[in-house]
Design a protein around this motif. Structure first.
Motif, PDB file in Angstrom:
ATOM      1  N   PRO A 156       0.816  -1.230   0.000  1.00 38.09           N
ATOM      2  CA  PRO A 156       0.000   0.000   0.000  1.00 38.09           C
ATOM      3  C   PRO A 156       0.844   1.271   0.000  1.00 38.09           C
ATOM      4  O   PRO A 156       0.562   2.220  -0.749  1.00 38.09           O
ATOM      5  CB  PRO A 156      -0.820  -0.132   1.293  1.00 38.09           C
ATOM      6  N   THR A 157       1.870   1.317   0.855  1.00 37.71           N
ATOM      7  CA  THR A 157       2.736   2.501   0.909  1.00 37.71           C
ATOM      8  C   THR A 157       3.451   2.706  -0.415  1.00 37.71           C
ATOM      9  O   THR A 157       3.545   3.844  -0.920  1.00 37.71           O
ATOM     10  CB  THR A 157       3.771   2.344   2.039  1.00 37.71           C
ATOM     11  N   ILE A 184       2.515   1.742  -3.434  1.00 35.86           N
ATOM     12  CA  ILE A 184       1.570   2.168  -4.472  1.00 35.86           C
ATOM     13  C   ILE A 184       1.237   3.652  -4.321  1.00 35.86           C
ATOM     14  O   ILE A 184       1.189   4.400  -5.307  1.00 35.86           O
ATOM     15  CB  ILE A 184       0.282   1.328  -4.412  1.00 35.86           C
ATOM     16  N   GLU A 185       1.025   4.080  -3.105  1.00 30.76           N
ATOM     17  CA  GLU A 185       0.724   5.500  -2.884  1.00 30.76           C
ATOM     18  C   GLU A 185       1.896   6.379  -3.297  1.00 30.76           C
ATOM     19  O   GLU A 185       1.708   7.448  -3.909  1.00 30.76           O
ATOM     20  CB  GLU A 185       0.375   5.737  -1.414  1.00 30.76           C
ATOM     21  N   SER A 244       1.984   6.640  -7.083  1.00 28.89           N
ATOM     22  CA  SER A 244       0.904   7.460  -7.646  1.00 28.89           C
ATOM     23  C   SER A 244       1.118   8.939  -7.392  1.00 28.89           C
ATOM     24  O   SER A 244       0.594   9.787  -8.113  1.00 28.89           O
ATOM     25  CB  SER A 244      -0.445   7.026  -7.066  1.00 28.89           C
ATOM     26  N   SER A 246      -2.985  -6.545   2.730  1.00 32.10           N
ATOM     27  CA  SER A 246      -2.462  -5.442   1.917  1.00 32.10           C
ATOM     28  C   SER A 246      -3.309  -5.227   0.672  1.00 32.10           C
ATOM     29  O   SER A 246      -3.550  -4.085   0.259  1.00 32.10           O
ATOM     30  CB  SER A 246      -1.015  -5.736   1.529  1.00 32.10           C
ATOM     31  N   GLU A 257      -6.315  -3.386   1.598  1.00 32.90           N
ATOM     32  CA  GLU A 257      -5.997  -1.990   1.897  1.00 32.90           C
ATOM     33  C   GLU A 257      -5.859  -1.157   0.635  1.00 32.90           C
ATOM     34  O   GLU A 257      -6.366  -0.038   0.567  1.00 32.90           O
ATOM     35  CB  GLU A 257      -4.712  -1.915   2.720  1.00 32.90           C
ATOM     36  N   ILE A 258      -5.195  -1.715  -0.391  1.00 31.05           N
ATOM     37  CA  ILE A 258      -5.049  -0.926  -1.620  1.00 31.05           C
ATOM     38  C   ILE A 258      -6.387  -0.789  -2.345  1.00 31.05           C
ATOM     39  O   ILE A 258      -6.635   0.219  -3.014  1.00 31.05           O
ATOM     40  CB  ILE A 258      -3.965  -1.514  -2.562  1.00 31.05           C
ATOM     41  N   SER A 259      -7.269  -1.778  -2.201  1.00 32.84           N
ATOM     42  CA  SER A 259      -8.621  -1.640  -2.768  1.00 32.84           C
ATOM     43  C   SER A 259      -9.375  -0.534  -2.049  1.00 32.84           C
ATOM     44  O   SER A 259     -10.070   0.276  -2.682  1.00 32.84           O
ATOM     45  CB  SER A 259      -9.388  -2.960  -2.656  1.00 32.84           C
ATOM     46  N   LEU A 297      -8.123   2.000  -0.749  1.00 31.54           N
ATOM     47  CA  LEU A 297      -7.525   3.275  -1.155  1.00 31.54           C
ATOM     48  C   LEU A 297      -7.962   3.703  -2.560  1.00 31.54           C
ATOM     49  O   LEU A 297      -7.654   4.814  -2.997  1.00 31.54           O
ATOM     50  CB  LEU A 297      -5.996   3.181  -1.102  1.00 31.54           C
ATOM     51  N   PHE A 319      -7.413   1.732  -5.476  1.00 31.51           N
ATOM     52  CA  PHE A 319      -6.555   1.199  -6.535  1.00 31.51           C
ATOM     53  C   PHE A 319      -7.044  -0.192  -6.953  1.00 31.51           C
ATOM     54  O   PHE A 319      -7.324  -1.050  -6.107  1.00 31.51           O
ATOM     55  CB  PHE A 319      -5.107   1.105  -6.066  1.00 31.51           C
ATOM     56  N   TYR A 360      -6.369  -3.824  -9.026  1.00 33.82           N
ATOM     57  CA  TYR A 360      -5.227  -4.698  -9.318  1.00 33.82           C
ATOM     58  C   TYR A 360      -5.735  -5.990  -9.942  1.00 33.82           C
ATOM     59  O   TYR A 360      -6.923  -6.327  -9.844  1.00 33.82           O
ATOM     60  CB  TYR A 360      -4.445  -5.012  -8.040  1.00 33.82           C
TER      61      TYR A 360
END
Length: 290
Positions: A41-42, A44-45, A48, A75, A78-80, A82, A84, A86
């Motif tokens: 997650p960190t 990917i942020e 971006s 993880s 978490e990215i979902s 946020l 994002f 995948y």
């Protein structure tokens, strides 16, 4: 939703993840191998928000991460959350092929540092089973040359970025081994005379010209081939209209070594000549040698 493209490359050790990563890297993806899942997650942020924005990322995640691997699903959620999206590409191969690859490379399996390779593979399959179930795409590399795997990855993931188009996957198989579970259409060619009962043809496969000539010399073979091709051609526009991006067509004979292979290859050639995107998998070609 964020327009960042994120591909998670995972699967069994020795199944081709490194090659897959190189293909994505060659086509403009920012690639990271063996990133601890908790850091996804960190990472990917940061990508971006970078000044020179990274829009395409491929991450190789597997059991080399040890205890970190257990955090993967947390993880991904978490990215979902946020915003994002995948996709997960899972690569696998048979035990026999994986063992052979490890012996040829003289490398140790990550889970068999002090044990047998087969024990490491068995453990890894168990650990990776939930991730395999969650995968968007599964590719069996058992009988694929590196060039064939590269071609399939390019067709499935790279070319679609340029133009969304239906991918037709033709799978030859043997009913003795079971029907492909992901098939949309199944066709049975067991009514065609079987080369297996011709002693001079039995050792060969449907890839060999002499077997192909035998299978296609019968009037019913030629007529069925024409009818099958016409039916597929008729159906393709309707599948596209419904938004389908992959059509899996299974063609089966008794053992999956002779007749089904011939028909899958013939249909593939005809579809390619009509400018369709086609992938051919001969699932059981090396299984029926009895």
């Amino acid at each position: 939703m964020n327009d960042l493209k994120l591909m998670i490359i995972t699967g069994l050790s020795g199944a081709g993840k490194t090659l897959a990563m190189r293909v994505f890297e060659d086509h403009g993806y920012f690639c990271v191998d063996n990133l601890p899942p908790a850091l996804i997650p960190t990472f990917i942020e940061l990508c971006s928000q970078s000044i020179k924005r990274i829009s395409k990322i491929a991450l190789v995640i597997d059991i080399r991460g040890g205890g970190f691997f257990d955090k993967l699903f947390e993880s991904l959620k978490e990215i979902s959350d946020l915003g994002f999206d995948y996709e997960i590409l899972f690569l696998e191969a048979s035990d026999e092929v994986l063992i052979k690859r490890y012996k040829e490379s003289r490398r140790r399996h990550p889970l068999a540092l002090e044990g047998r390779i087969v024990e490491g593979i068995t453990s890894e399959r168990q650990i990776m089973s939930k991730l395999r179930e969650a995968a968007d795409y599964i590719i069996d590399t058992s009988f694929k040359k590196p060039s064939e795997l590269k071609e399939e990855i390019i067709m499935r993931f790279i070319e679609r970025e340029k133009e969304e188009q239906l991918i037709i996957n033709l799978v030859s198989f043997g009913f003795k081994q079971g029907i492909p579970l992901d098939a949309d259409l199944i066709f049975d060619v067991r009514f065609i005379p079987n080369p297996y009962y011709i002693e001079d043809l039995r050792p060969y496969s449907g890839k060999d010209q002499k077997v192909r000539d035998f299978v296609m010399k019968w009037p019913e073979s030629r007529q069925f081939l024409k009818m099958l091709f016409d039916m597929i051609q008729y159906l393709i526009p309707y599948y596209i209209r419904e938004g389908k991006v992959q059509l899996v067509i299974g063609i089966g004979c008794t053992g999956g070594r002779h007749r089904s292979v011939v028909f899958a290859n013939e249909i593939a050639a005809m579809l390619k000549a009509s400018h369709h995107r086609v992938i051919v998998d001969h699932r059981d070609i090396n299984k029926d040698r009895s």
